[in-house]
Write an enzyme that holds these catalytic residues in place. Structure first.
Site, short mmCIF file in Angstrom:
data_model
loop_
_atom_site.label_atom_id
_atom_site.label_comp_id
_atom_site.label_asym_id
_atom_site.label_seq_id
_atom_site.Cartn_x
_atom_site.Cartn_y
_atom_site.Cartn_z
CE LYS A 13 -2.40 -1.22 3.75
NZ LYS A 13 -1.48 -2.66 3.99
NE ARG A 88 -5.22 -1.92 9.39
CZ ARG A 88 -4.19 -1.39 8.95
NH1 ARG A 88 -4.18 -0.34 8.51
NH2 ARG A 88 -3.09 -1.89 8.82
NE ARG A 127 7.20 -2.72 6.38
CZ ARG A 127 5.97 -2.62 6.45
NH1 ARG A 127 5.37 -2.03 5.61
NH2 ARG A 127 5.59 -3.32 7.33
NE ARG A 160 5.39 -0.55 10.29
CZ ARG A 160 4.43 -0.56 9.52
NH1 ARG A 160 4.48 -0.11 8.16
NH2 ARG A 160 3.32 -1.41 9.56
NE ARG A 171 1.56 -5.33 11.09
CZ ARG A 171 2.69 -5.11 10.24
NH1 ARG A 171 3.79 -5.57 10.75
NH2 ARG A 171 2.72 -4.37 9.03
#
Ligand code: AP5
Ligand code: MG
Ligand code: ZN
Length: 215
Positions: A13, A88, A127, A160, A171
């Site tokens: 996203k 969400r 990431r 993160r 998640r």
């Protein structure tokens, strides 16, 4: 141009939002980025949000809806917006429809990026993102020219805290239970456009661009 970009954690996203905002000058509103900023500032809202984020849970709807309502009321959103990571939950989607109706507008397209679970795990494990300009990289799939340094602004690249294996599992589970139903919600509204996100980012964007140009 009122756009929502949705999809499971790690779907791309944020990555696609970077492409979109370069091609179409509208504000990029990421609730995840807004919460991370609040956490960094240690505001009351940030400290509250952090408890949920670290557990891989959703921040409560009333907090999240309030944050987005306030942001959408700002003048730069008049020409359109790109919402990333919101809504969400069904109550968030209903609240958004209500706010937009009050402003005399509506969601024009809900872009849904589809990616298989195993690929998502690999993406989140690799990431890193810029602590300054928020540009997202991947040490495996999309590395910066110089390790640990942002290509765009020279900022420091950080991981993160919610990208560890346990939190990622939560998640994904939360996504499947609470966010997946939105696919049907937007399908019924006739605004859903699903794109195959399991390809190179440039190929994914080519599809998205075509969809947005046809609006
Ligand atoms: P948020 O920040 O929104 O996290 P998320 O939804 O889990 O999504 P991510 O940001 O992890 O993934 P992404 O789809 O943006 O992927 P990216 O482009 O970075 O939310 C974080 C937390 O905040 C939530 O858990 C919740 O607690 C809270 N929150 C936020 N919004 C909320 C809301 N509305 N309600 C309640 N709580 C809320 O890409 C991932 C990696 O893959 C990168 O390394 C990238 O380089 C790489 N990559 C991207 N595309 C490709 C590709 N095509 N091929 C190969 N690699 C790729
Ligand atoms: Mg993101
Ligand atoms: Zn940067």
């Amino acid at each position: 141009m009122n756009i929502i970009i949705m999809g499971p954690p790690g779907a791309g996203k944020g990555t696609q939002a970077d492409f979109i905002k370069e091609a179409f000058p509208i504000p990029h509103i990421s609730t995840g980025d807004m919460f991370r900023e609040a956490v960094a500032k240690e505001s009351a809202m940030g400290l509250e949000a952090k408890k949920y984020m670290d557990a891989g849970q959703l921040v409560p709807d009333d907090v999240t809806i309030g944050v987005v309502e306030e942001r959408l009321s700002q003048p730069d959103c008049k020409k359109g917006f790109l919402l990333d990571g919101f809504p969400r939950t069904i109550p968030q989607a209903e609240a958004l429809d209500k706010v937009l109706a009050k402003l005399g507008t509506r969601v024009e397209v809900a872009l849904n990026i589809a990616v298989p679970d195993q690929v998502l795990f690999d993406r989140m494990a690799g990431r890193v993102s810029c602590s300054n300009c928020k540009t997202v990289y991947n040490v495996k799939f999309n590395p910066p020219a110089k390790e640990g340094v942002c290509d765009k602004c020279g900022g420091e690249l950080i991981q993160r805290s919610d990208d560890n294996a346990d939190t990622v599992r939560n998640r994904l589970d939360v996504y499947n239970r609470q966010t997946q139903p939105l696919i049907e919600y937007y399908e019924k509204q006739g605004t859903l456009k699903t794109v195959d996100g399991n390809r190179d980012p440039e190929d994914v964007f080519r599809d998205i661009k075509r969809i947005l140009e046809s609006l």
